[in-house]
Design an enzyme around this catalytic site. Structure first.
Site, short mmCIF file in Angstrom:
data_model
loop_
_atom_site.label_atom_id
_atom_site.label_comp_id
_atom_site.label_asym_id
_atom_site.label_seq_id
_atom_site.Cartn_x
_atom_site.Cartn_y
_atom_site.Cartn_z
CE LYS A 29 41.39 41.53 31.18
NZ LYS A 29 39.97 41.71 31.45
CG ASP A 78 29.18 34.47 34.60
OD1 ASP A 78 29.53 33.53 33.85
OD2 ASP A 78 29.96 35.04 35.38
N GLY A 117 58.76 33.97 30.34
CA GLY A 117 57.97 35.21 30.36
C GLY A 117 57.75 35.80 31.74
CG PHE A 120 34.26 41.32 37.21
CD1 PHE A 120 35.48 41.58 37.79
CD2 PHE A 120 33.11 41.76 37.84
CE1 PHE A 120 35.57 42.29 38.97
CE2 PHE A 120 33.19 42.48 39.03
CZ PHE A 120 34.42 42.74 39.58
CB ILE A 136 37.39 39.18 40.85
CG1 ILE A 136 38.79 38.53 40.85
CG2 ILE A 136 37.46 40.56 41.47
CD1 ILE A 136 39.79 39.19 39.90
CE1 TYR A 157 43.25 38.18 30.89
CE2 TYR A 157 45.41 38.75 31.77
CZ TYR A 157 44.03 38.76 31.88
OH TYR A 157 43.44 39.34 32.98
CB SER A 187 45.46 42.53 34.11
OG SER A 187 46.52 41.69 34.48
CE LYS A 209 40.67 33.18 36.28
NZ LYS A 209 40.63 33.31 37.71
#
Ligand code: NAD
Ligand code: WQD
Length: 334
Positions: free
Chosen positions: A154, A33, A295, A82, A14, A150, A126, A86
């Protein structure tokens, strides 16, 4: 004056598309990065598309002393963050590693920003913060919960932003809750290229389309959905990237913090995705019906009212664009 933006995770899926959208909108962008989950040729590809050299720092966002040097040497107006891990599955195997990267990274970044008087932050959140939402479409006011480590990073990340702003009113944040990003840049030079077996649907379908894997495993066909398979709000990564430009504009021009969903507002089933991709690549995509994945909710799609009202954001690209751009990217063999 041109605003200067630090893009952490800017070599990722992204982030790289957002880099292009920001440059096109006239922002000056610097990428940070660690390449923990990005190919080293992404910056060259970005330069090829824009015709401009990429300003890049290969740094881990948790590295406080590097961040300090970077912030004191450069005059950033805002940060788009970002950089994070993930994978839901990996986060269940290594929750501490995920907390360290996603929360340790956010805290180190915000401390360096505060120390240098930079208060504008766009945060990649997210739909994972909605856990198993009961209401559809999902509005931002839905109670948050985390179904996995995860999602927890967030959810806590959002809380860190809120609490920092309560203590220091100069903070301005754009919390963007992405639904299911898919597709690629029209150039075919950048796109999603996961390591190993893809955990997400679209890159898995793409692998089957290009003959890298045999058949898509459809996780369940007995959900309470029109064709029994899971329904999700897939959003083109180019639309998502544009959402970040609008978020930054709202922070820098109006000083407006916001928390919004970025989705299209409509859902497609797994079988609809398989069929749409088959139309894009020009041949059938074989699939098997497999057991449900633990899940997984039956359906998830965004209430997009607030994104429209707060940012003027509306997704423009449809499912055919998503599949065609993905196929244009993967059929070139990333
Ligand atoms: P990605 O893995 O392609 O991009 C993340 C980038 O961050 C990579 O380039 C990686 O090398 C970098 N990175 C990771 N840890 C780092 C660290 N400690 N220091 C510096 N760089 C680091 O993932 P993406 O799909 O582009 O996701 C970007 C963000 O959006 C993430 O925060 C992710 O959680 C969030 N998000 C993604 C999705 C999705 O389905 N792709 C959905 C919702 C939210
Ligand atoms: C989509 C649909 C599966 C793979 C995940 C994260 C979420 C967010 C986006 C980061 C579901 C089905 C999948 C396959 C299948 N990421 N499926 N066969 O689970 O909606 O969201 O990515 O923030 O946090 O959980 O996306 O692409 O994995 O699944 O049938 O091989 O496809 O059951 O219905 P998901 P997904």
């Amino acid at each position: 004056m041109t605003a200067r933006i630090l893009l952490t995770g800017g070599a990722g899926y992204i982030g790289s598309h957002t880099y292009l959208a920001l440059v096109e909108a006239g922002y000056e962008v610097v990428i940070l990065d660690s390449f923990a989950n990005a190919a080293h040729d992404v910056p060259d590809r970005l330069a090829q598309i824009t015709g401009q050299p990429v300003s890049l720092f290969e740094v881990d966002v948790r590295d406080q002393s590097c961040l300090e040097q970077l912030f004191s040497a450069q005059n950033f107006d805002a940060v788009v963050h970002f950089a994070a891990l993930k994978s839901v599955g990996d986060s269940c195997a290594d929750p501490l590693g995920y907390m360290d990267c996603n929360l340790g990274g956010l805290i180190a970044l915000m401390q360096a920003m505060a120390g240098n008087g930079i208060w504008n932050l766009v945060f990649s959140s997210s739909a994972a913060v909605y856990g198993a939402a009961k209401q559809l479409p999902i509005p931002e006011a839905t109670p948050r919960s985390a179904a996995n480590p995860y999602g927890y990073t967030k959810l806590v990340g959002e809380q860190i932003l809120t609490q920092a702003a309560e203590a220091e009113p100069r903070w301005r944040h754009g919390v963007l809750r992405y639904f299911n990003p898919v597709g690629a840049h029209p150039s075919g030079l950048i796109g999603e290229d996961p390591n190993g077996v893809p955990a997400n649907l679209m890159p898995y379908i793409a692998d089957v389309a290009r003959g890298k894997r045999d058949r898509v495993q459809v996780f369940g066909n007995d959900y309470d959905t029109p064709d029994g398979t899971g329904v999700r709000d897939y959003i083109h990564v180019m639309d998502l990237a544009r959402g970040h430009v609008l978020s930054l504009n709202a922070l820098l021009q109006q000083g407006q913090s916001h928390t919004v969903n970025l989705g299209t507002g409509r859902g497609y089933s797994v079988l609809e995705m398989v069929q749409a991709y088959a139309a894009a690549c020009g041949h059938d995509i074989p699939y098997d019906i497999a057991p449900r994945r633990a899940g997984d909710p039956a359906a998830s799609y965004a209430d997009v009212t607030k994104a429209r009202e707060a940012l003027g954001f509306e997704a423009e690209l449809d499912l055919d664009d998503m599949c065609a751009s993905s196929w244009n990217w993967v059929s070139r063999g990333p």
